[in-house]
Design an enzyme around this catalytic site. Structure first.
Site, PDB file in Angstrom:
ATOM      1  N   ASP A 131      -4.399 -73.680  -3.595  1.00 16.79           N
ATOM      2  CA  ASP A 131      -5.659 -73.807  -4.340  1.00 16.79           C
ATOM      3  C   ASP A 131      -5.429 -74.098  -5.823  1.00 16.79           C
ATOM      4  O   ASP A 131      -6.221 -73.691  -6.671  1.00 16.79           O
ATOM      5  CB  ASP A 131      -6.490 -72.517  -4.198  1.00 16.79           C
ATOM      6  CG  ASP A 131      -7.051 -72.343  -2.791  1.00 16.79           C
ATOM      7  OD1 ASP A 131      -6.872 -73.248  -1.956  1.00 16.79           O
ATOM      8  OD2 ASP A 131      -7.660 -71.284  -2.539  1.00 16.79           O
ATOM      9  N   ASP A 146      -7.908 -66.236   2.937  1.00 15.16           N
ATOM     10  CA  ASP A 146      -8.097 -67.477   3.703  1.00 15.16           C
ATOM     11  C   ASP A 146      -6.819 -68.320   3.772  1.00 15.16           C
ATOM     12  O   ASP A 146      -6.808 -69.387   4.377  1.00 15.16           O
ATOM     13  CB  ASP A 146      -9.273 -68.305   3.150  1.00 15.16           C
ATOM     14  CG  ASP A 146      -9.082 -68.756   1.711  1.00 15.16           C
ATOM     15  OD1 ASP A 146      -8.614 -67.951   0.880  1.00 15.16           O
ATOM     16  OD2 ASP A 146      -9.405 -69.926   1.414  1.00 15.16           O
TER      17      ASP A 146
HETATM   18 FE    FE Z   1      -8.524 -70.859  -0.617  1.00 16.61          FE
HETATM   19 ZN    ZN Z   2      -7.381 -69.151  -3.073  1.00 18.41          ZN
END
Ligand code: FE
Ligand code: ZN
Length: 254
Positions: free
Chosen positions: A132, A59
């Site tokens: 992230d 992603d």
């Molecule tokens: Fe992510």
């Molecule tokens: Zn990630």
């Protein structure tokens, strides 16, 4: 002067389009897919010089090959994860610099969510692109690294100036806020932040970027070394990395 445009992708991902107004250089951070990114690039003049990748998850990288092919952009990402990333033109690691026109991004290694995760800090723009690792009122799951590693990575981000804007990879703030208030119920700064974020979301607006100075006072994952928070978790006197591990594990099942 760097212009920063947030591009929503999928359900809750954000990519960021950076344009250096001095010389027109354009970069994209974490293009998880190409469609909305191409639209934004073409509306911005049709130029893309750089693709910056924080970590190997689909992603965050899915659009990179198509963008490289379409615009001839150079792909920059963590050297240590070269084997799990689209073809890199430049592999980078902690302390390296990447020029975005007249601006400079400094690479900060932030292992934990993935072993090769990096952040890009553009001091001149008061901006950090942290994928992230750090979210507003939360942090990424520890998938590949250890809890002490992830805590060190968060400390490296916490060391940046208070006026740094945090451009993270996802709009997770509301759910993060619910967890944060469950472990830190007496924190007035946190309550104020949650109320503000709820109002933004009710108007359909993004809560990202957030202010690092506010996160330092409200995000429990940046406060694992706060004696009050440790005591509230029944962990008074414990090592901050242990407190962090318990916080992160509780959030996994919250
Ligand atoms: Fe992510
Ligand atoms: Zn990630």
């Amino acid at each position: 002067m760097l212009d920063i445009q947030r591009i929503p992708l999928f359900r809750d991902n954000y990519a960021y389009l950076l344009t250096d107004r001095a010389d027109g250089t354009v970069a994209i951070v974490d293009p998880g897919t190409e469609g909305p990114v191409i639209e934004a690039i073409d509306a911005n003049g049709g130029r893309l010089d750089l693709v910056l990748l924080t970590h190997h998850h689909a992603d965050h990288i899915g659009g990179a090959p198509a963008l490289k092919a379409r615009y001839g952009a150079r792909v920059v990402g963590p050297q240590s994860d070269r084997g799990r990333l689209p073809d890199l033109d430049q592999g980078v690691g902690d302390g390296d610099s990447v020029a975005i026109g007249s601006a400079t991004a400094r690479v900060i290694a932030t292992p934990g969510h993935t072993s090769g995760h990096i952040a890009f800090w553009v001091e001149a723009a008061n901006a950090v692109f942290c994928g992230d690792t750090l979210f507003s009122l939360g942090c990424g799951r520890v998938f590949e690294g250890t809890y002490p590693e992830m805590w060190e990575s968060l400390l490296a981000l916490r060391a940046l100036p208070d006026d740094t804007l945090v451009y993270c990879g996802h709009e997770y703030t509301e759910a993060n806020g619910r967890f944060a208030e469950s472990v830190d119920p007496g924190n007035a700064a946190l309550e104020a932040e949650i109320a503000e974020d709820r109002a933004l979301r009710a108007r359909g607006e993004a809560t990202v970027p957030c202010h690092l100075g506010v996160e330092k006072r409200t995000n429990p994952f940046l406060r694992a070394d706060d004696p009050g928070l440790a005591a509230a978790l029944g962990m008074a006197g414990k090592d901050a990395a242990e407190v962090f591990a318990v916080l992160r594990q509780r959030k996994d099942t919250f």
